[in-house]
Write a protein that holds these residues in place. Structure first.
Motif, PDB file in Angstrom:
ATOM      1  N   ILE A   5       2.721 -21.708   4.041  1.00 53.77           N
ATOM      2  CA  ILE A   5       2.009 -22.352   5.150  1.00 53.77           C
ATOM      3  C   ILE A   5       1.252 -21.319   5.965  1.00 53.77           C
ATOM      4  O   ILE A   5       0.096 -21.536   6.339  1.00 53.77           O
ATOM      5  CB  ILE A   5       2.998 -23.162   6.021  1.00 53.77           C
ATOM      6  CG1 ILE A   5       3.539 -24.349   5.215  1.00 53.77           C
ATOM      7  CG2 ILE A   5       2.317 -23.643   7.307  1.00 53.77           C
ATOM      8  CD1 ILE A   5       4.663 -25.097   5.895  1.00 53.77           C
ATOM      9  N   ILE A   6       1.875 -20.184   6.216  1.00 53.62           N
ATOM     10  CA  ILE A   6       1.213 -19.104   6.968  1.00 53.62           C
ATOM     11  C   ILE A   6       0.009 -18.578   6.195  1.00 53.62           C
ATOM     12  O   ILE A   6      -1.062 -18.355   6.770  1.00 53.62           O
ATOM     13  CB  ILE A   6       2.214 -17.971   7.297  1.00 53.62           C
ATOM     14  CG1 ILE A   6       3.228 -18.473   8.327  1.00 53.62           C
ATOM     15  CG2 ILE A   6       1.487 -16.728   7.819  1.00 53.62           C
ATOM     16  CD1 ILE A   6       4.354 -17.523   8.607  1.00 53.62           C
ATOM     17  N   LEU A   7       0.145 -18.415   4.887  1.00 49.03           N
ATOM     18  CA  LEU A   7      -0.983 -17.971   4.065  1.00 49.03           C
ATOM     19  C   LEU A   7      -2.126 -18.979   4.089  1.00 49.03           C
ATOM     20  O   LEU A   7      -3.303 -18.608   4.177  1.00 49.03           O
ATOM     21  CB  LEU A   7      -0.534 -17.713   2.624  1.00 49.03           C
ATOM     22  CG  LEU A   7       0.221 -16.420   2.366  1.00 49.03           C
ATOM     23  CD1 LEU A   7       0.727 -16.384   0.931  1.00 49.03           C
ATOM     24  CD2 LEU A   7      -0.663 -15.227   2.638  1.00 49.03           C
ATOM     25  N   LEU A  12      -7.469 -20.512   6.057  1.00 50.84           N
ATOM     26  CA  LEU A  12      -8.316 -21.441   6.800  1.00 50.84           C
ATOM     27  C   LEU A  12      -8.993 -20.744   7.978  1.00 50.84           C
ATOM     28  O   LEU A  12     -10.178 -20.957   8.238  1.00 50.84           O
ATOM     29  CB  LEU A  12      -7.483 -22.637   7.285  1.00 50.84           C
ATOM     30  CG  LEU A  12      -8.234 -23.730   8.026  1.00 50.84           C
ATOM     31  CD1 LEU A  12      -9.289 -24.354   7.112  1.00 50.84           C
ATOM     32  CD2 LEU A  12      -7.277 -24.789   8.530  1.00 50.84           C
ATOM     33  N   ALA A  13      -8.248 -19.882   8.679  1.00 49.82           N
ATOM     34  CA  ALA A  13      -8.824 -19.139   9.811  1.00 49.82           C
ATOM     35  C   ALA A  13      -9.927 -18.200   9.331  1.00 49.82           C
ATOM     36  O   ALA A  13     -10.987 -18.102   9.966  1.00 49.82           O
ATOM     37  CB  ALA A  13      -7.729 -18.362  10.536  1.00 49.82           C
ATOM     38  N   LEU A  14      -9.716 -17.515   8.220  1.00 51.68           N
ATOM     39  CA  LEU A  14     -10.742 -16.627   7.676  1.00 51.68           C
ATOM     40  C   LEU A  14     -11.975 -17.409   7.239  1.00 51.68           C
ATOM     41  O   LEU A  14     -13.115 -16.968   7.442  1.00 51.68           O
ATOM     42  CB  LEU A  14     -10.192 -15.819   6.501  1.00 51.68           C
ATOM     43  CG  LEU A  14      -9.301 -14.642   6.867  1.00 51.68           C
ATOM     44  CD1 LEU A  14      -8.670 -14.053   5.612  1.00 51.68           C
ATOM     45  CD2 LEU A  14     -10.092 -13.584   7.608  1.00 51.68           C
ATOM     46  N   TYR A  15     -11.765 -18.570   6.649  1.00 51.12           N
ATOM     47  CA  TYR A  15     -12.881 -19.417   6.237  1.00 51.12           C
ATOM     48  C   TYR A  15     -13.704 -19.847   7.447  1.00 51.12           C
ATOM     49  O   TYR A  15     -14.933 -19.779   7.435  1.00 51.12           O
ATOM     50  CB  TYR A  15     -12.346 -20.638   5.472  1.00 51.12           C
ATOM     51  CG  TYR A  15     -13.417 -21.636   5.128  1.00 51.12           C
ATOM     52  CD1 TYR A  15     -14.317 -21.384   4.102  1.00 51.12           C
ATOM     53  CD2 TYR A  15     -13.531 -22.830   5.823  1.00 51.12           C
ATOM     54  CE1 TYR A  15     -15.305 -22.305   3.779  1.00 51.12           C
ATOM     55  CE2 TYR A  15     -14.504 -23.751   5.513  1.00 51.12           C
ATOM     56  CZ  TYR A  15     -15.397 -23.483   4.494  1.00 51.12           C
ATOM     57  OH  TYR A  15     -16.385 -24.387   4.188  1.00 51.12           O
ATOM     58  N   GLN A  16     -13.036 -20.290   8.505  1.00 53.48           N
ATOM     59  CA  GLN A  16     -13.738 -20.710   9.716  1.00 53.48           C
ATOM     60  C   GLN A  16     -14.480 -19.532  10.359  1.00 53.48           C
ATOM     61  O   GLN A  16     -15.611 -19.684  10.827  1.00 53.48           O
ATOM     62  CB  GLN A  16     -12.757 -21.323  10.730  1.00 53.48           C
ATOM     63  CG  GLN A  16     -12.230 -22.670  10.327  1.00 53.48           C
ATOM     64  CD  GLN A  16     -13.347 -23.701  10.207  1.00 53.48           C
ATOM     65  OE1 GLN A  16     -14.302 -23.716  10.968  1.00 53.48           O
ATOM     66  NE2 GLN A  16     -13.213 -24.581   9.225  1.00 53.48           N
ATOM     67  N   LEU A  17     -13.861 -18.359  10.374  1.00 55.51           N
ATOM     68  CA  LEU A  17     -14.521 -17.171  10.926  1.00 55.51           C
ATOM     69  C   LEU A  17     -15.744 -16.806  10.101  1.00 55.51           C
ATOM     70  O   LEU A  17     -16.803 -16.463  10.652  1.00 55.51           O
ATOM     71  CB  LEU A  17     -13.546 -15.993  10.969  1.00 55.51           C
ATOM     72  CG  LEU A  17     -14.103 -14.679  11.504  1.00 55.51           C
ATOM     73  CD1 LEU A  17     -14.571 -14.843  12.944  1.00 55.51           C
ATOM     74  CD2 LEU A  17     -13.063 -13.583  11.405  1.00 55.51           C
ATOM     75  N   SER A  18     -15.634 -16.923   8.800  1.00 59.18           N
ATOM     76  CA  SER A  18     -16.760 -16.622   7.919  1.00 59.18           C
ATOM     77  C   SER A  18     -17.926 -17.578   8.185  1.00 59.18           C
ATOM     78  O   SER A  18     -19.081 -17.156   8.283  1.00 59.18           O
ATOM     79  CB  SER A  18     -16.310 -16.724   6.461  1.00 59.18           C
ATOM     80  OG  SER A  18     -17.377 -16.489   5.591  1.00 59.18           O
TER      81      SER A  18
END
Length: 138
Positions: A5-7, A12-18
């Motif tokens: 879940i953490i991964l 998801l956070a990296l995708y949104q930041l990208s």
């Protein structure tokens, strides 16, 4: 189970930041584009009065889920007095580092649009007419 879940949340956070970085780069280039103007051989190339016919934005590194900080942008434009030109911009470390305008000839613009038949027909209808005449004569 918790680590999965953490991964997923980190991905998801990296995708949104990208995606946010890409949007910021597009906005930076658009703001610069709207103010950019150059004069070559007694012809003024003004981005504000031009139509963007084709645009490309490339981020580096282009690795999924890794936000880009370096971008290159290139846009094929048609000015209001029917002169073709390329607008180029470069972003390094999320700061605009270079911009430029390069005049383009009609054959060069036609070649750039050759991969998109709809755009090619819209801006160069005579190319389609010539192609149709060549097919009927054979």
């Amino acid at each position: 189970m918790e680590s999965i879940i953490i991964l997923l949340l980190c991905g998801l956070a990296l995708y949104q930041l990208s995606r946010r970085q890409d949007k910021m780069a597009e906005q930076m280039i658009a703001q610069t584009f709207n103010r950019f103007e150059r004069r070559y051989n007694d012809v003024t190339y003004s981005c504000l009065d031009a139509i963007v016919v084709k645009k490309q934005l490339h981020g580096f590194p282009s690795v999924p889920l890794v936000p880009s900080v370096n971008y290159t942008a290139r846009a094929l434009c048609l000015s209001d007095n029917n002169n073709w030109f390329w607008f180029d911009a470069s972003i390094r470390n999320m700061k605009l580092c270079s911009t430029g305008i390069t005049p383009a000839s009609q054959p060069e613009a036609c070649d750039a649009l050759s991969s998109d038949p709809e755009m090619l027909n819209q801006y160069f209808p005579e190319k389609k007419d010539n192609k149709a005449k060549a097919e009927t004569s054979t």
